[in-house]
Design a protein around this motif. Structure first.
Motif, PDB file in Angstrom:
ATOM      1  N   LEU A 204      -0.362 -34.216   6.988  1.00 21.55           N
ATOM      2  CA  LEU A 204       0.497 -33.596   6.529  1.00 21.55           C
ATOM      3  C   LEU A 204       1.822 -35.031   5.977  1.00 21.55           C
ATOM      4  O   LEU A 204       1.970 -35.363   5.086  1.00 21.55           O
ATOM      5  N   ASP A 216       1.428 -34.171   2.174  1.00 31.25           N
ATOM      6  CA  ASP A 216       1.556 -32.673   1.908  1.00 31.25           C
ATOM      7  C   ASP A 216       2.761 -31.970   2.350  1.00 31.25           C
ATOM      8  O   ASP A 216       3.189 -31.610   3.369  1.00 31.25           O
ATOM      9  N   ARG A 217       3.937 -31.680   1.150  1.00 27.92           N
ATOM     10  CA  ARG A 217       5.064 -31.310   1.214  1.00 27.92           C
ATOM     11  C   ARG A 217       4.830 -30.241   1.464  1.00 27.92           C
ATOM     12  O   ARG A 217       6.214 -29.839   2.336  1.00 27.92           O
ATOM     13  N   GLU A 218       4.235 -29.274   1.170  1.00 31.86           N
ATOM     14  CA  GLU A 218       4.232 -28.237   0.946  1.00 31.86           C
ATOM     15  C   GLU A 218       4.209 -27.367   2.092  1.00 31.86           C
ATOM     16  O   GLU A 218       4.399 -27.377   3.064  1.00 31.86           O
ATOM     17  N   LYS A 219       3.320 -28.567   3.506  1.00 32.50           N
ATOM     18  CA  LYS A 219       3.077 -27.945   4.443  1.00 32.50           C
ATOM     19  C   LYS A 219       4.116 -28.066   5.810  1.00 32.50           C
ATOM     20  O   LYS A 219       4.083 -27.743   6.741  1.00 32.50           O
TER      21      LYS A 219
END
Length: 225
Positions: A204, A216-219
């Motif tokens: 992340l 990983d901003r979506e995670k």
């Protein structure tokens, strides 16, 4: 006397400006002063200072509580365009707790002393309503901070914090130390470091000597649900 530029800023920032009489408008401008705070300056410290209402033109302030043991809990942070109203807590009714306010960075603002602002509130219902709305908004910030602290898993709290920092700056590189993050979140540095290591292991984030890089901003967002 305020510069023409600061006068224009004040007229826009104080949204009740058009509801003031000509005399009240002059009173407001005559009692507004430019202020500058260096990073780390404490501008309000519990019950021992009540400087007035500060409008932030640049920089940032952190409002926090300090326990008898020296532990800090950040309640909320303010940036350009925000008003700092708890720095005038002595004129606000039913404020029964003390907070400290610190300049996070070099900060410029416009200050109206507490006594003068109180006089304006007493004379103009629009100024009073404006202030009450500010207080309600700030207490919403406080309640959100308390809700996070008391009821939210730490991984979720940390993910929210990192995404908030990302949204403020637009920069995937967050230049904060583990100690600073712990202070802002009201936690221990060891707890923050442990969770950041887990985030790094999961891909992340990436940690470096200068701070944290979001990978990983979506995670991260998935952790906030």
């Amino acid at each position: 006397m305020l510069s023409a530029g600061d006068q224009a800023i004040a007229k826009e920032a104080y949204t009740f400006w058009d509801h003031l009489t000509g005399e009240q408008q002059r009173f407001l401008l005559d009692n507004l002063f430019p202020v500058h705070y260096e990073k780390g300056d404490i501008i309000h410290n519990g019950a021992y200072s009540c400087i007035g209402v500060v409008y932030l033109k640049a920089g940032g302030l952190r409002v926090f509580m300090l326990s008898d043991e020296g532990k800090e809990i950040t309640l909320y942070r303010l940036g350009p365009g925000d008003f700092c109203v708890l720095s005038a807590s002595c004129i606000l009714q039913n404020i029964t707790f003390d907070v400290c306010i610190e300049a996070e960075t070099a900060t410029d603002g416009l200050l109206i002393p507490a006594s003068q602002y109180h006089k304006l509130m007493e004379q103009n219902i629009y100024a009073e309503n404006f202030t009450n709305l500010l207080v309600v908004d700030r207490f919403s910030n406080v309640m959100w901070a308390m809700e996070q602290l008391l009821f939210m898993r730490f991984d979720k709290r940390l993910a929210i914090f990192l995404l908030d920092e990302l949204s403020k700056t637009g920069d995937v590189n967050i230049r904060l130390t583990h100690e600073q993050i712990a202070k802002y979140m009201g936690s221990a540095r060891e707890v923050v470091s442990r969770m950041l290591k887990y985030f790094a292991k999961e891909g992340l984030i990436e940690m470096s000597r200068g701070g944290i890089r979001i990978l990983d901003r979506e995670k991260l967002r998935e952790l906030t649900v």
